[in-house]
Design an enzyme around this catalytic site. Structure first.
Site, PDB file in Angstrom:
ATOM      1  N   GLY A   1       1.267  -1.291   0.201  1.00  0.00           N
ATOM      2  CA  GLY A   1       0.372   0.252  -0.388  1.00  0.00           C
ATOM      3  C   GLY A   1       0.502   1.004  -0.014  1.00  0.00           C
ATOM      4  CB  SER A   2      -0.216   4.181   0.397  1.00  0.00           C
ATOM      5  OG  SER A   2      -0.649   4.331   1.772  1.00  0.00           O
TER       6      SER A   2
ATOM      7  N   GLY B   1       2.309   2.578   5.094  1.00  0.00           N
ATOM      8  CA  GLY B   1       4.038   1.444   6.143  1.00  0.00           C
ATOM      9  C   GLY B   1       4.341   2.398   6.891  1.00  0.00           C
TER      10      GLY B   1
ATOM     11  CD  GLU C   1       7.069  -5.705  -1.960  1.00  0.00           C
ATOM     12  OE1 GLU C   1       6.983  -4.831  -3.350  1.00  0.00           O
ATOM     13  OE2 GLU C   1       7.599  -6.789  -2.154  1.00  0.00           O
TER      14      GLU C   1
ATOM     15  CB  CYS D   1       2.887   0.199  -6.652  1.00  0.00           C
ATOM     16  SG  CYS D   1       3.119  -1.931  -7.472  1.00  0.00           S
TER      17      CYS D   1
HETATM   18  P1  NAD Z   1      -3.504   2.433   1.144  1.00  0.00           P
HETATM   19  O1  NAD Z   1      -1.783   2.987   1.407  1.00  0.00           O
HETATM   20  O2  NAD Z   1      -4.355   3.120   1.445  1.00  0.00           O
HETATM   21  O3  NAD Z   1      -4.000   0.819   1.995  1.00  0.00           O
HETATM   22  C1  NAD Z   1      -3.349  -0.123   1.430  1.00  0.00           C
HETATM   23  C2  NAD Z   1      -3.642  -1.365   2.240  1.00  0.00           C
HETATM   24  O4  NAD Z   1      -3.095  -0.806   4.322  1.00  0.00           O
HETATM   25  C3  NAD Z   1      -5.662  -1.104   2.518  1.00  0.00           C
HETATM   26  O5  NAD Z   1      -5.578  -3.032   2.927  1.00  0.00           O
HETATM   27  C4  NAD Z   1      -5.867  -0.771   4.363  1.00  0.00           C
HETATM   28  O6  NAD Z   1      -7.035  -0.911   4.616  1.00  0.00           O
HETATM   29  C5  NAD Z   1      -4.448  -1.140   5.103  1.00  0.00           C
HETATM   30  N1  NAD Z   1      -3.787  -0.029   5.939  1.00  0.00           N
HETATM   31  C6  NAD Z   1      -4.033   0.757   5.925  1.00  0.00           C
HETATM   32  N2  NAD Z   1      -3.919   1.319   7.027  1.00  0.00           N
HETATM   33  C7  NAD Z   1      -3.369   0.698   7.888  1.00  0.00           C
HETATM   34  C8  NAD Z   1      -2.951   0.630   9.202  1.00  0.00           C
HETATM   35  N3  NAD Z   1      -2.733   1.705   9.797  1.00  0.00           N
HETATM   36  N4  NAD Z   1      -2.620  -0.785  10.015  1.00  0.00           N
HETATM   37  C9  NAD Z   1      -3.159  -2.020   8.816  1.00  0.00           C
HETATM   38  N5  NAD Z   1      -3.794  -1.703   7.482  1.00  0.00           N
HETATM   39  C10 NAD Z   1      -3.743  -0.567   7.288  1.00  0.00           C
HETATM   40  O7  NAD Z   1      -3.268   2.166  -0.185  1.00  0.00           O
HETATM   41  P2  NAD Z   1      -4.519   2.095  -1.569  1.00  0.00           P
HETATM   42  O8  NAD Z   1      -4.614   2.782  -1.876  1.00  0.00           O
HETATM   43  O9  NAD Z   1      -5.078   0.183  -1.749  1.00  0.00           O
HETATM   44  O10 NAD Z   1      -3.201   1.461  -3.074  1.00  0.00           O
HETATM   45  C11 NAD Z   1      -2.140   2.248  -3.513  1.00  0.00           C
HETATM   46  C12 NAD Z   1      -0.849   2.941  -3.071  1.00  0.00           C
HETATM   47  O11 NAD Z   1      -0.645   1.112  -2.713  1.00  0.00           O
HETATM   48  C13 NAD Z   1      -0.095   2.987  -3.589  1.00  0.00           C
HETATM   49  O12 NAD Z   1       0.938   3.869  -2.941  1.00  0.00           O
HETATM   50  C14 NAD Z   1       0.394   2.041  -4.153  1.00  0.00           C
HETATM   51  O13 NAD Z   1       1.781   2.498  -4.832  1.00  0.00           O
HETATM   52  C15 NAD Z   1       0.830   0.775  -3.437  1.00  0.00           C
HETATM   53  N6  NAD Z   1       1.067  -0.545  -4.224  1.00  0.00           N
HETATM   54  C16 NAD Z   1       2.815  -0.178  -3.859  1.00  0.00           C
HETATM   55  C17 NAD Z   1       2.376  -2.015  -4.788  1.00  0.00           C
HETATM   56  C18 NAD Z   1       3.895  -2.515  -4.455  1.00  0.00           C
HETATM   57  O14 NAD Z   1       3.862  -3.776  -4.748  1.00  0.00           O
HETATM   58  N7  NAD Z   1       5.326  -1.473  -3.537  1.00  0.00           N
HETATM   59  C19 NAD Z   1       1.469  -2.597  -5.026  1.00  0.00           C
HETATM   60  C20 NAD Z   1       0.678  -1.904  -5.432  1.00  0.00           C
HETATM   61  C21 NAD Z   1      -0.087  -0.656  -4.931  1.00  0.00           C
END
Ligand code: NAD
Length: 509
Positions: free
Chosen positions: A242-243, A247, A264, A298
């Protein structure tokens, strides 16, 4: 032919989603507070009840219990579940792909590609189940054998993002299961239906080969449910996609309990285009990498770093291609750019373009909404912005189709610009000069986890390790030896002699 979409389409898409779930073996869920929407119209597909904290804890407990048995099943036998999953994915490729389109808005070709990626990683994991190799090292002591063995790690908590709603789960789950781990998955709250479908397929696969269905658990909800995986000592590995913002919240909390993290996170990927580049090939690769998945990968290409001698020529080609791209309903044949996931993504795009302009950037094309899908759907034409410098906004990831163009004069300057962002996921160079290509791949070249030559930044194969450095989090998943993160290593020394020599020649008598 792109349809004009409006809210009348939503009920049709909702019943389609329900039909697809049934075809995949999942009962449509009982209604609840978690809303599954389609970005195609912005309307509601179905609702379901999110899991409570108590239910999430119970799911972790079931996975921890199942682990005590699963870890003793021989790895090649564990692979039977993954083989059965691959068979089901082949059978249901079209249905699962269509559900991905409905829920995440990917065009059909990309949605099917995502399911194919799941099949590919299953095949990789099946082979891997017979190759979880340890090493034997020469012992310095006579009559001794020194070796390493790899053991299952425990419960793996998988947290995934909306934009790869099924493939990222498969990357983690196929490998974790053959490694002897059990999985608790917390998908994005934006894509609960595809998650339900995958969970059902995995449970069907386990049933088909008489394996314990409890090796996989699904917990649905937002960050507060994901936080259960982060906090729980029974979760040995948290694999979080995720974002960077997510992380930052997750990593220190997992570290505080000495858990293992595989991160990731976001990217801010660039391509360097040198004067020797095949511009025709480069332009085609750039357009797919920047506009594919409506800029919501991503690995999406976000920065173009182009030599001053070819920048005008390249801009013309890319601008022309952006202007021709068919934007519209991702279910329609011929459409190449589907919708943004939601209003927030659109606001972020607008705000980024505004900031870029304030920094002296020139919007060369795109960025405007394309009027399909109704008021709650956000379709945009990919934007191309020429920047005088790599300002703050260029150094941020805007999760939308927005490509910045920067100019360089010599390769050192290009590489400096390339690396001067916080993220370190994917990168490319377009060149026909081997010296330039090798320089880009060398230790003082691209600082990313992925560095390509004459292909774009997106669209990785599963055979390589996937992930990136710096704020991208440093994790690696998918192919190569990424499996090691899902296992624990034991170093074993066996004394088969009748003596007791100590290492380093120490005498203790
Ligand atoms: P996001 O960070 O909003 O959410 C990702 C996941 O994390 C969701 O399931 C969310 O519920 C969970 N989450 C968020 N905060 C949390 C916390 N404090 N504790 C536990 N879980 C939590 O991301 P998004 O908007 O769904 O996706 C887009 C982002 O993901 C972009 O930044 C993209 O670059 C990144 N991404 C990275 C990869 C990679 O492999 N590097 C792959 C796909 C997406």
């Amino acid at each position: 032919m792109t349809h004009t979409l409006d809210d009348r389409l939503t009920p049709e898409l909702a019943s389609r989603a329900e039909r697809l779930l049934r075809a995949l073996g999942a009962e449509p869920p009982a209604p609840g507070d978690l809303v599954a929407r389609t970005p195609i119209t912005g309307g509601q597909l179905l609702t379901l009840a999110p899991h409570t904290v108590a239910e999430a804890d119970a799911a972790i407990a079931r996975a921890a219990d199942a682990f005590t048995r699963w870890r003793t099943v021989p790895a090649p036998a564990r692979a039977a579940v993954v083989r059965a999953l691959a068979d089901l994915l082949r059978t249901h490729k079209a249905e699962l792909g269509e559900l991905v389109t409905l829920e995440a808005g990917k065009i059909t070709a990309e949605a099917l590609g995502e399911v194919q990626e799941m099949i590919d990683i299953c095949e990789f994991a099946i082979g891997l189940s017979r190759q979880l190799y340890g090493r034997t090292m020469p012992s310095e002591r006579p009559g001794h054998r020194l070796m390493e063995t790899w053991h299952p790690l425990g419960v793996v908590g998988v947290i995934s993002a909306f934009n790869f709603p099924v493939a990222v789960w498969a990357w983690n789950t196929a490998v974790a299961l053959v490694c002897g781990d059990t999985v608790v998955w917390k998908p994005s709250a934006t894509t609960p239906l595809t998650a339900l479908a995958c969970h059902t397929l995995l449970r069907r696969a386990a049933a088909a080969v008489d394996a314990d269905p409890e090796v996989h658990q699904l917990i649905q909800g937002g960050a507060e449910i994901g936080a259960r995986l982060v906090e729980d000592e029974r979760v040995a590995l948290v694999s979080a996609t995720g974002s960077v913002r997510m992380g930052r919240q997750v990593a220190p909390r997992v570290a505080a309990r000495f858990g293992r993290c595989l991160l990731e996170l976001g990217g801010n990927n660039a391509a360097v285009v040198t004067p020797s580049a095949d511009l025709e090939l480069a332009a085609r690769a750039i357009v797919f990498a920047a506009a594919g998945t409506a800029g919501q990968r991503c690995t999406t290409l976000r920065r173009l770093i182009v030599h001053a001698d070819v920048v005008d020529l390249l801009i013309e080609r890319v601008r022309h291609a952006f202007e021709q791209l068919p934007v519209g309903n991702p279910l329609d044949e011929g459409v190449l750019v589907g919708p943004l996931i939601d209003a927030r993504a659109h606001t972020a795009l607008d705000a980024a373009i505004e900031r870029a302009r304030n920094d002296g950037g020139e919007l060369l094309c795109g960025g405007e909404r394309v009027p399909v899908g109704g008021p709650d759907a956000y379709y945009v034409r990919p934007a191309l912005v020429r920047m005088p410098a790599q300002t703050e906004i260029v150094r941020e990831e805007t999760f939308a189709p927005l490509l910045y163009v920067l100019t360089y004069r010599d390769l050192d300057h290009a590489i400096d610009l390339h690396n001067a962002v916080p993220q370190g996921l994917s990168s490319s160079i377009f060149t026909t000069d081997q010296r330039e290509a090798e320089r880009f791949l060398a230790a003082d070249g691209s600082d990313c986890g992925i560095a390509n030559v004459n292909i774009g930044t997106s669209g990785a194969e599963i055979g390589g390790a996937f992930g990136g450095e710096k704020h991208t989090g440093g994790g690696r998943e998918s192919g190569s030896d990424s499996w090691k993160t899902y296992m624990r290593r034991a170093t074993n020394t066996v004394n088969y002699s009748a003596e007791l020599p100590l290492a380093q020649g120490i005498t203790f008598a």
